[in-house]
Design an enzyme around this catalytic site. Structure first.
Site, PDB file in Angstrom:
ATOM      1  N   GLY A 190      39.893  34.347  50.560  1.00 43.25           N
ATOM      2  CA  GLY A 190      41.212  34.747  50.117  1.00 43.25           C
ATOM      3  C   GLY A 190      41.411  34.692  48.629  1.00 43.25           C
ATOM      4  O   GLY A 190      42.549  34.656  48.158  1.00 43.25           O
ATOM      5  N   LYS A 206      41.758  39.268  48.162  1.00 39.50           N
ATOM      6  CA  LYS A 206      42.877  39.895  47.465  1.00 39.50           C
ATOM      7  C   LYS A 206      42.494  41.238  46.853  1.00 39.50           C
ATOM      8  O   LYS A 206      43.350  42.103  46.675  1.00 39.50           O
ATOM      9  CB  LYS A 206      43.391  38.956  46.363  1.00 39.50           C
ATOM     10  CG  LYS A 206      43.968  37.644  46.871  1.00 39.50           C
ATOM     11  CD  LYS A 206      45.245  37.857  47.663  1.00 39.50           C
ATOM     12  CE  LYS A 206      45.985  36.545  47.917  1.00 39.50           C
ATOM     13  NZ  LYS A 206      45.253  35.644  48.812  1.00 39.50           N
ATOM     14  N   ASP A 264      52.339  35.415  50.229  1.00 36.56           N
ATOM     15  CA  ASP A 264      52.131  34.542  49.079  1.00 36.56           C
ATOM     16  C   ASP A 264      52.095  35.353  47.786  1.00 36.56           C
ATOM     17  O   ASP A 264      51.782  36.541  47.787  1.00 36.56           O
ATOM     18  CB  ASP A 264      50.819  33.756  49.241  1.00 36.56           C
ATOM     19  CG  ASP A 264      49.616  34.665  49.424  1.00 36.56           C
ATOM     20  OD1 ASP A 264      49.751  35.679  50.146  1.00 36.56           O
ATOM     21  OD2 ASP A 264      48.547  34.376  48.853  1.00 36.56           O
ATOM     22  N   ASP A 265      52.414  34.683  46.682  1.00 32.68           N
ATOM     23  CA  ASP A 265      52.298  35.239  45.338  1.00 32.68           C
ATOM     24  C   ASP A 265      53.058  36.556  45.179  1.00 32.68           C
ATOM     25  O   ASP A 265      52.533  37.546  44.645  1.00 32.68           O
ATOM     26  CB  ASP A 265      50.824  35.432  44.963  1.00 32.68           C
ATOM     27  CG  ASP A 265      50.040  34.138  45.030  1.00 32.68           C
ATOM     28  OD1 ASP A 265      50.663  33.067  44.978  1.00 32.68           O
ATOM     29  OD2 ASP A 265      48.793  34.198  45.155  1.00 32.68           O
ATOM     30  N   TRP A 320      45.604  25.834  53.924  1.00 34.27           N
ATOM     31  CA  TRP A 320      44.772  26.758  53.134  1.00 34.27           C
ATOM     32  C   TRP A 320      44.359  25.949  51.919  1.00 34.27           C
ATOM     33  O   TRP A 320      45.117  25.781  50.983  1.00 34.27           O
ATOM     34  CB  TRP A 320      45.613  27.969  52.766  1.00 34.27           C
ATOM     35  CG  TRP A 320      45.003  28.988  51.853  1.00 34.27           C
ATOM     36  CD1 TRP A 320      44.410  28.779  50.646  1.00 34.27           C
ATOM     37  CD2 TRP A 320      44.981  30.414  52.067  1.00 34.27           C
ATOM     38  NE1 TRP A 320      44.019  29.964  50.086  1.00 34.27           N
ATOM     39  CE2 TRP A 320      44.358  30.991  50.932  1.00 34.27           C
ATOM     40  CE3 TRP A 320      45.431  31.256  53.082  1.00 34.27           C
ATOM     41  CZ2 TRP A 320      44.175  32.372  50.804  1.00 34.27           C
ATOM     42  CZ3 TRP A 320      45.244  32.628  52.943  1.00 34.27           C
ATOM     43  CH2 TRP A 320      44.627  33.174  51.827  1.00 34.27           C
ATOM     44  N   ASP A 321      43.145  25.429  51.930  1.00 38.45           N
ATOM     45  CA  ASP A 321      42.727  24.442  50.935  1.00 38.45           C
ATOM     46  C   ASP A 321      42.042  25.128  49.757  1.00 38.45           C
ATOM     47  O   ASP A 321      40.949  25.694  49.897  1.00 38.45           O
ATOM     48  CB  ASP A 321      41.776  23.427  51.585  1.00 38.45           C
ATOM     49  CG  ASP A 321      41.677  22.141  50.794  1.00 38.45           C
ATOM     50  OD1 ASP A 321      41.918  22.176  49.575  1.00 38.45           O
ATOM     51  OD2 ASP A 321      41.363  21.093  51.390  1.00 38.45           O
ATOM     52  N   ASN A 322      42.674  25.048  48.586  1.00 37.83           N
ATOM     53  CA  ASN A 322      42.139  25.671  47.370  1.00 37.83           C
ATOM     54  C   ASN A 322      41.317  24.706  46.517  1.00 37.83           C
ATOM     55  O   ASN A 322      41.130  24.961  45.318  1.00 37.83           O
ATOM     56  CB  ASN A 322      43.292  26.226  46.529  1.00 37.83           C
ATOM     57  CG  ASN A 322      43.931  27.448  47.154  1.00 37.83           C
ATOM     58  OD1 ASN A 322      43.245  28.359  47.608  1.00 37.83           O
ATOM     59  ND2 ASN A 322      45.255  27.460  47.213  1.00 37.83           N
ATOM     60  N   ASP A 333      39.138  31.153  41.046  1.00 37.68           N
ATOM     61  CA  ASP A 333      39.501  32.483  40.569  1.00 37.68           C
ATOM     62  C   ASP A 333      40.516  32.462  39.439  1.00 37.68           C
ATOM     63  O   ASP A 333      40.862  33.512  38.896  1.00 37.68           O
ATOM     64  CB  ASP A 333      40.015  33.349  41.720  1.00 37.68           C
ATOM     65  CG  ASP A 333      41.148  32.696  42.505  1.00 37.68           C
ATOM     66  OD1 ASP A 333      41.542  31.568  42.156  1.00 37.68           O
ATOM     67  OD2 ASP A 333      41.625  33.309  43.480  1.00 37.68           O
ATOM     68  N   ASN A 339      39.351  27.721  50.946  1.00 35.64           N
ATOM     69  CA  ASN A 339      39.247  28.921  50.112  1.00 35.64           C
ATOM     70  C   ASN A 339      38.332  28.573  48.937  1.00 35.64           C
ATOM     71  O   ASN A 339      38.765  27.935  47.982  1.00 35.64           O
ATOM     72  CB  ASN A 339      40.629  29.339  49.618  1.00 35.64           C
ATOM     73  CG  ASN A 339      40.592  30.608  48.785  1.00 35.64           C
ATOM     74  OD1 ASN A 339      39.773  31.494  49.010  1.00 35.64           O
ATOM     75  ND2 ASN A 339      41.481  30.704  47.802  1.00 35.64           N
TER      76      ASN A 339
END
Length: 826
Positions: free
Chosen positions: A14, A45, A121-122, A225-227, A232, A260
């Site tokens: 993602g 994305k 999101d975003d 959703w683990d960033n 990025d 992620n």
């Protein structure tokens, strides 16, 4: 396949950036199966039809690829979750848009996909005028669409919803009081799972109390959703460290956890391997604590490193193609340009590691890469230098017998300056012969160093911590070895030098790591990690050279032109890790370890100096930058003469005094202010230099008083009727009057530099590092601006500085002369 209440644990693709290739995803599925992970979410994305062109269905070719991917996952017992991001421009009240959304998801469902996600999101919180009339709030609009799609798909067991407020820091006014999240919790159908990232977009830790609060507000356990390993947002950072910071008891409050990870596929081996260990151990002892081993990140890292070493010996090409023999070598873009010809033509890696989204609408098959298909990697003019001359490694004709002799002498005769790297141990000595000639797998020690340098967003590994601590300490205590301060106590100066020696050895380890990565067997790893190792190598070259220069050269407070205290007052005394703390996102301070090195240097605030693209064809050649020593003079004179012969085509070489060219261009600086001179070395010896003058006015006065008289005696004035050859013009220089630089120039740019490098220095970044080392020294002693004189006829040198990025030109009309102004970079 997991049942409805099973814990979903796996990977979400993602990130912003070039999506992974089909081959990489298939390898990912094999990894997941092996490590006990069960869920993959497709949501890159930069897949245009995932986000920007979400209304468009996939073409037959794209549909075939996606269906193959779904079938591959199902065959391995993995849950394939297809995600769509319509939030940028969807009209929630439009029956047309809802119809298009259903059509798109129906197409994917026909591929065999049974799990879906709608991501909001975003995006902006604003509604169109039509939506404002149809819905009471932004949350109601999103929930309405999600519920309708959930019904349309037959209420699948796994249907995910990503809210616009997806972490605590985005909640307004707070998590518990957020009208948006409370509406989502109350109105969203109970069979829909809500995605959450934690207290931050990139959460250092996930705590049981905070997740319990989230569960209470959303009225269901969230899916994380683990960033943690996402990179990025910063083109200079990659994260190779283990999965950690997720304490015991999380599963009781979660529907699942999807990582992620890094944009670069090969960088994710350890993160995903350790995630699998975490999941198999029941998330750190969930259940019977006596029956399960508690998850330990350090132990999980050791297990992952052991397995990754097996991957390192695989002869894999970028994109995970596995070839052998000559086929392998022919397909390797790095080998075809091996140990030669980098290029600045490659676009710099941006925060998303992608060129655009201007290719195919769905990025399911592109391999991507550093190789330019329109460029012949074996062309002899790929090197970036002032005169476009070919490499010494290729066949070429040399202009003039003198040039041939000088070049041959440089390659065959030891210079006595020693190798550019620190003394090697037995293992390194055995490996050194392989550099540039063949491929070898990285050693376990090198892999551990690599992981330690690129650890986690909120935490450096031990090697990086030591490097930063040493550099900060050496900077703070440089007054102990200053040139003109009070004589420090001997034991303090000795302590400084011991620590400086350790720091320099650690820097040499990074330089050798860079060479090993270039020559590693697994080219897929090289392809993904090289830009980061290359960037750190360049910054470390400058830091090492600067620390070497500080000893006996930095000026103390008593010097009016500047002081080390004034130079460093803006430098960080703490690392970004200390400054960021738990409450800040990692992108507050960009650059990672390279960025923190940069900010500890006098010129660290000038990002233009440190921002340049990696070479297209990497070189494993070992370079070193250090302050000039008296014994270097003869070799530098040879280099200067070599460059002169190339420019003049050896026309008057027989009549030229051996020292004339060196005395003309280098002699004054080396005699009057050698403390601002740096040399560049490779494995053959010296190959370049950068000479500086701190105060041009004072320098010219000293030259007139001490140096020029000796030169006039050494080189008598030529008769007036002698032809104006270049050599005779050099002699006349010693007898001519000095032309003063205008006050308008020296007021802003009181310092000056000269740069020379042999054409064989193919890596432009190394030459930049040489300039940056000199600029750091000048800045440390108070300079506020630097210029470099370029004669009107010396267009190659002007082009050379232009390639380095020094573009400002000051035109001195009085003497028809141009100066390249570097002052903006200080």
């Amino acid at each position: 396949m997991e049942e409805k209440q099973g814990f979903l644990c796996g990977v979400v693709e993602g990130f912003y950036g070039r999506p992974w290739s089909m081959e990489q995803r298939k390898v990912l599925f094999q990894w997941m199966k092996r490590w006990g992970l069960n869920t993959y979410l497709y949501g890159p994305k930069d897949d245009l039809k995932h986000r920007l062109l979400w209304r468009e269905v996939y073409s037959p070719e794209e549909a075939a690829q996606l269906q193959t991917l779904v079938e591959e996952a199902v065959s391995l017992g993995l849950q394939f979750v297809y995600a769509l991001s319509p939030g940028q421009d969807i009209v929630f009240s439009s029956s047309c848009d809802i119809g298009l959304l259903k059509r798109k998801l129906r197409q994917v469902a026909n591929f065999g996909c049974k799990a879906f996600a709608i991501l909001f999101d975003d995006i902006d919180h604003s509604l169109s005028q039509a939506d404002k009339e149809a819905f009471s709030s932004f949350a109601h609009a999103q929930v309405s669409v999600a519920n309708e799609i959930f019904h349309f798909l037959g209420e699948p067991p796994n249907f995910l919803f990503c809210p616009t407020e997806y972490c605590t820091s985005l909640c307004s006014p707070s998590l518990a009081k957020s009208p948006y999240l409370n509406t989502v919790g109350e109105e969203l159908l109970p069979g829909i799972t809500v995605i959450w990232t934690g207290s931050k977009v990139i959460s250092r830790e996930l705590s049981v109390p905070s997740l319990a609060e989230v569960q209470s507000v959303l009225q269901r356990p969230p899916l994380v959703w683990d960033n943690l390993h996402a990179n990025d947002y910063d083109s200079r950072r990659v994260f190779l460290g283990p999965f950690k910071g997720r304490p015991p008891g999380l599963k009781a409050h979660l529907r699942g956890l999807l990582l992620n990870p890094n944009c670069e596929f090969e960088a994710n081996y350890i993160p995903l391997h350790t995630l699998g260990t975490w999941h198999r151990m029941g998330a750190e002892g969930v259940g019977d604590p006596e029956a399960q081993e508690v998850y330990c990140p350090e132990k999980a890292l050791s297990l992952a490193l052991h397995d990754w070493m097996e991957e390192m010996i695989q002869p894999l090409q970028p994109g995970r193609l596995k070839l052998s023999g000559s086929e392998n070598a022919a397909a390797d873009p790095f080998t075809r340009g091996s140990n030669q010809k980098p290029s600045q033509d490659t676009p710099e890696k941006d925060a998303s590691s992608t060129d655009a989204p201007d290719g195919p609408a769905v990025a399911l098959e592109g391999e991507g890469g550093l190789q330019d298909p329109d460029v012949d990697p074996c062309s002899e003019d790929r090197g970036l230098r002032a005169d476009n001359t070919p490499s010494r490694d290729g066949e070429r004709e040399r202009e003039g017998e003198g040039q041939r002799d000088v070049e041959k002498e440089r390659q065959e005769k030891p210079t006595g300056n020693g190798p550019p790297q620190a003394p090697m141990g037995p293992q390194e000595k055995g490996r050194k012969g392989a550099l540039g000639r063949g491929r070898t797998p990285l050693s376990e020690e090198e892999v551990r160093l690599l992981v330690g340098l690129y650890f986690l967003p909120h935490e450096h590994g031990p090697p990086a911590q030591r490097l930063l601590q040493d550099l900060a300490w050496l900077k703070a205590h440089s007054h102990c070895v200053s040139a003109n301060g009070k004589k420090a106590e001997p034991y303090k100066a000795e302590e400084w030098r011991v620590r400086a020696s350790r720091f320099q050895q650690d820097c040499d380890s990074i330089a050798r790591l860079h060479g090993s990565v270039v020559n590693c067997t697994n080219r897929a790893v090289l392809y993904d990690l090289y830009p980061y190792v290359w960037d750190l190598r360049n910054t470390v070259l400058v830091a090492k050279a600067f620390i070497s220069w500080l000893d006996g050269r930095v000026l103390n407070d008593s010097y009016p032109f500047g002081s080390w205290r004034n130079c460093f007052h803006w430098c960080r005394t703490n690392t970004s890790v200390d400054l960021l703390g738990v409450e800040s996102e990692p992108w507050v301070f960009k650059g990672g370890l390279s960025g923190e090195f940069q900010m500890l240097l006098p010129i660290g605030t000038n990002n233009e100096l440190f921002s340049h693209p990696p070479p297209l064809f990497p070189s494993s050649r070992l370079y070193n930058i250090r302050p000039y020593l008296t014994k270097d003079k003869m070799e530098l004179y040879r280099i200067c003469r070599l460059l002169y012969l190339k420019t003049q085509r050896g026309a008057d070489a027989p009549q030229t005094h051996p020292d004339l060219i060196g005395d003309r261009w280098l002699g004054a600086s080396l005699a009057v202010c050698p403390e601002y001179s740096f040399v560049l070395e490779d494995e053959h010896g010296l190959c370049g230099c950068a000479l500086g003058v701190l105060d041009v006015r004072a320098f010219h006065k000293r030259c007139e008083a001490t140096w020029l008289p000796s030169m006039r005696e050494k080189y008598p004035r030529p008769p007036g009727n002698v032809s104006h050859s270049a050599a005779q013009e050099a002699v006349r220089y010693f007898h001519s009057e000095r032309i003063d630089y205008p006050d308008s120039l020296l007021y802003h740019f009181p310092s000056m530099l000269r740069l020379d490098a042999l054409p064989e220095v193919m890596d432009m970044s190394v030459t930049r590092s040489l300039v940056m080392s000199l600029l750091s020294a000048l800045k440390a002693n108070g300079s506020q601006g630097v210029f470099c004189e370029v004669l009107p006829t010396d267009r190659p040198r002007l082009e050379f500085f232009t390639k380095l990025g020094f573009l400002e030109i000051f035109r001195n009309e009085a003497v028809a002369r141009e100066e390249v102004v570097l002052g903006r970079l200080l």
